[in-house]
Design a protein around this motif. Structure first.
Motif, PDB file in Angstrom:
ATOM      1  N   VAL A  64       0.873  -1.172   0.000  1.00  0.00           N
ATOM      2  CA  VAL A  64       0.000   0.000   0.000  1.00  0.00           C
ATOM      3  C   VAL A  64       0.914   1.227   0.000  1.00  0.00           C
ATOM      4  N   ALA A  65       0.724   2.091  -0.985  1.00  0.00           N
ATOM      5  CA  ALA A  65       1.554   3.291  -1.099  1.00  0.00           C
ATOM      6  C   ALA A  65       0.867   4.457  -0.392  1.00  0.00           C
ATOM      7  N   PHE A  66       1.654   5.260   0.324  1.00  0.00           N
ATOM      8  CA  PHE A  66       1.066   6.425   0.992  1.00  0.00           C
ATOM      9  C   PHE A  66       2.058   7.583   0.991  1.00  0.00           C
ATOM     10  N   ARG A  67       1.515   8.759   1.218  1.00  0.00           N
ATOM     11  CA  ARG A  67       2.329   9.969   1.260  1.00  0.00           C
ATOM     12  C   ARG A  67       2.411  10.465   2.698  1.00  0.00           C
ATOM     13  N   MET A  68       3.632  10.828   3.096  1.00  0.00           N
ATOM     14  CA  MET A  68       3.860  11.380   4.430  1.00  0.00           C
ATOM     15  C   MET A  68       4.817  12.551   4.237  1.00  0.00           C
ATOM     16  N   GLY A  69       4.350  13.754   4.537  1.00  0.00           N
ATOM     17  CA  GLY A  69       5.145  14.931   4.206  1.00  0.00           C
ATOM     18  C   GLY A  69       5.221  15.004   2.689  1.00  0.00           C
ATOM     19  N   PHE A  73       5.929   6.371   0.542  1.00  0.00           N
ATOM     20  CA  PHE A  73       6.434   5.145   1.160  1.00  0.00           C
ATOM     21  C   PHE A  73       5.505   3.991   0.795  1.00  0.00           C
ATOM     22  N   LEU A  74       5.993   2.777   1.052  1.00  0.00           N
ATOM     23  CA  LEU A  74       5.179   1.576   0.893  1.00  0.00           C
ATOM     24  C   LEU A  74       5.118   0.840   2.222  1.00  0.00           C
ATOM     25  N   VAL A  75       3.975   0.181   2.473  1.00  0.00           N
ATOM     26  CA  VAL A  75       3.895  -0.792   3.571  1.00  0.00           C
ATOM     27  C   VAL A  75       3.347  -2.077   2.968  1.00  0.00           C
ATOM     28  N   ALA A  76       3.807  -3.207   3.491  1.00  0.00           N
ATOM     29  CA  ALA A  76       3.361  -4.501   2.960  1.00  0.00           C
ATOM     30  C   ALA A  76       1.864  -4.665   3.163  1.00  0.00           C
ATOM     31  N   ARG A  77       1.207  -5.197   2.156  1.00  0.00           N
ATOM     32  CA  ARG A  77      -0.248  -5.363   2.253  1.00  0.00           C
ATOM     33  C   ARG A  77      -0.634  -6.223   3.446  1.00  0.00           C
ATOM     34  N   GLU A  78       0.153  -7.275   3.732  1.00  0.00           N
ATOM     35  CA  GLU A  78      -0.210  -8.161   4.854  1.00  0.00           C
ATOM     36  C   GLU A  78      -0.007  -7.502   6.212  1.00  0.00           C
ATOM     37  N   GLU A  79       0.708  -6.384   6.267  1.00  0.00           N
ATOM     38  CA  GLU A  79       0.873  -5.661   7.534  1.00  0.00           C
ATOM     39  C   GLU A  79      -0.200  -4.582   7.710  1.00  0.00           C
ATOM     40  N   THR A  80      -1.100  -4.482   6.728  1.00  0.00           N
ATOM     41  CA  THR A  80      -2.130  -3.442   6.736  1.00  0.00           C
ATOM     42  C   THR A  80      -3.506  -4.086   6.844  1.00  0.00           C
ATOM     43  N   ARG A  81      -4.226  -3.767   7.917  1.00  0.00           N
ATOM     44  CA  ARG A  81      -5.560  -4.361   8.084  1.00  0.00           C
ATOM     45  C   ARG A  81      -6.586  -3.658   7.204  1.00  0.00           C
ATOM     46  N   GLU A  82      -6.585  -2.332   7.239  1.00  0.00           N
ATOM     47  CA  GLU A  82      -7.513  -1.558   6.415  1.00  0.00           C
ATOM     48  C   GLU A  82      -7.068  -0.112   6.368  1.00  0.00           C
ATOM     49  N   THR A 131      -6.462  13.011   4.192  1.00  0.00           N
ATOM     50  CA  THR A 131      -5.855  12.326   5.342  1.00  0.00           C
ATOM     51  C   THR A 131      -6.494  10.944   5.533  1.00  0.00           C
ATOM     52  N   ARG A 132      -5.655   9.958   5.772  1.00  0.00           N
ATOM     53  CA  ARG A 132      -6.160   8.599   5.990  1.00  0.00           C
ATOM     54  C   ARG A 132      -5.506   7.987   7.225  1.00  0.00           C
ATOM     55  N   ILE A 133      -6.166   6.965   7.752  1.00  0.00           N
ATOM     56  CA  ILE A 133      -5.636   6.180   8.865  1.00  0.00           C
ATOM     57  C   ILE A 133      -5.313   4.786   8.318  1.00  0.00           C
ATOM     58  N   VAL A 134      -4.042   4.426   8.397  1.00  0.00           N
ATOM     59  CA  VAL A 134      -3.624   3.075   7.991  1.00  0.00           C
ATOM     60  C   VAL A 134      -3.660   2.214   9.247  1.00  0.00           C
ATOM     61  N   VAL A 135      -4.560   1.233   9.274  1.00  0.00           N
ATOM     62  CA  VAL A 135      -4.706   0.380  10.463  1.00  0.00           C
ATOM     63  C   VAL A 135      -3.720  -0.780  10.360  1.00  0.00           C
ATOM     64  N   VAL A 136      -2.852  -0.889  11.362  1.00  0.00           N
ATOM     65  CA  VAL A 136      -1.806  -1.913  11.366  1.00  0.00           C
ATOM     66  C   VAL A 136      -2.412  -3.285  11.639  1.00  0.00           C
ATOM     67  N   PRO A 188      10.625   3.551  -0.768  1.00  0.00           N
ATOM     68  CA  PRO A 188      11.081   2.954   0.492  1.00  0.00           C
ATOM     69  C   PRO A 188       9.957   2.142   1.141  1.00  0.00           C
ATOM     70  N   VAL A 189      10.333   1.003   1.725  1.00  0.00           N
ATOM     71  CA  VAL A 189       9.362   0.131   2.402  1.00  0.00           C
ATOM     72  C   VAL A 189       9.480   0.322   3.906  1.00  0.00           C
ATOM     73  N   LEU A 190       8.380   0.759   4.524  1.00  0.00           N
ATOM     74  CA  LEU A 190       8.340   0.969   5.973  1.00  0.00           C
ATOM     75  C   LEU A 190       7.790  -0.297   6.620  1.00  0.00           C
ATOM     76  N   SER A 191       8.535  -0.858   7.559  1.00  0.00           N
ATOM     77  CA  SER A 191       8.074  -2.061   8.247  1.00  0.00           C
ATOM     78  C   SER A 191       7.174  -1.668   9.420  1.00  0.00           C
ATOM     79  N   LEU A 192       5.876  -1.926   9.270  1.00  0.00           N
ATOM     80  CA  LEU A 192       4.926  -1.573  10.338  1.00  0.00           C
ATOM     81  C   LEU A 192       5.159  -2.437  11.572  1.00  0.00           C
TER      82      LEU A 192
END
Length: 206
Positions: A64-69, A73-82, A131-136, A188-192
């Motif tokens: 899942v790609a997201f913008r911060m500042g 960044f990317l976070v793995a789909r399996e580390e993202t609930r919703e 603005t979004r909330i990425v649920v871990v 870059p891949v951010l490890s949640l």
């Protein structure tokens, strides 16, 4: 003649219903961005199945790609609930760190909501339309991370991965798990998992 008219209308009505079924299910997911993304992704995969490009690319990584500042960044789909819109009500927690926004009631469950950029020491995120909330997705640590914008799913071939993380403006190198490179772009891949399990994250109380 009126009977024929009615029958014709009925048949047309049934056809319209069948055609709009797909559209309706997507519309129903409009308020649940992550489910909508998953559904769109599933449909695009169905269309792309069997393509030579997909079979020759080897194993795929989906994030899942997201913008911060100003960075993406990317976070793995399996580390993202919703992925959620920013909650209308977030209740402050007395004595919590400044990056802890508070508790949000999500379908009857209390979710600690945190400003990811502020946690990383790069200034507070201003809540806006995107603005979004990425649920871990973590069994023991519930957390919703506030980000500037979610850009959707990104798919990469394993060959595009590089274990060396690039330098980023936002200081998060200890939580980076490498990066994907494609063309001139670096993701870059951010490890949640490492982020929410870090001592600094677990010390949310001041």
């Amino acid at each position: 003649g009126s009977g024929v008219g009615r029958e014709g209308t009925g048949r047309a009505g049934r056809m319209t219903t069948a055609m709009s079924g797909a559209e309706v299910s997507l519309r129903g997911l409009r308020d649940r961005p992550f489910e909508l993304l998953k559904e769109l992704e599933k449909r695009s995969r169905a269309v792309a199945t069997g393509s030579v490009a997909e079979s020759s690319a080897g194993r795929e990584w989906v994030g899942v790609a997201f913008r911060m500042g100003g960075e993406t960044f990317l976070v793995a789909r399996e580390e993202t609930r919703e992925v959620l819109g920013y909650p209308a009500v977030v209740t402050r927690i007395p004595g919590a760190k400044s990056w802890v926004k508070g508790l949000a009631n999500i379908r009857g469950q209390l979710l600690p909501t945190l400003d990811l950029r502020q946690f990383l020491g790069s200034g507070a995120t201003v809540s806006g339309r995107n603005t979004r909330i990425v649920v871990v997705n973590h069994r023991e640590i519930p957390a919703g991370l506030m980000v500037d914008e979610v850009l959707g799913f990104r798919r990469f071939a394993e060959a595009e991965f590089n274990a060396e993380a690039p330098p980023t403006v936002i200081r998060c190198d200890s939580f980076l798990a490498g990066a994907f490179r494609r063309g001139g772009e670096v993701w870059p891949v951010l490890s949640l998992k490492s982020l929410v399990e870090s001592p600094s994250f677990l010390q949310a109380a001041s």
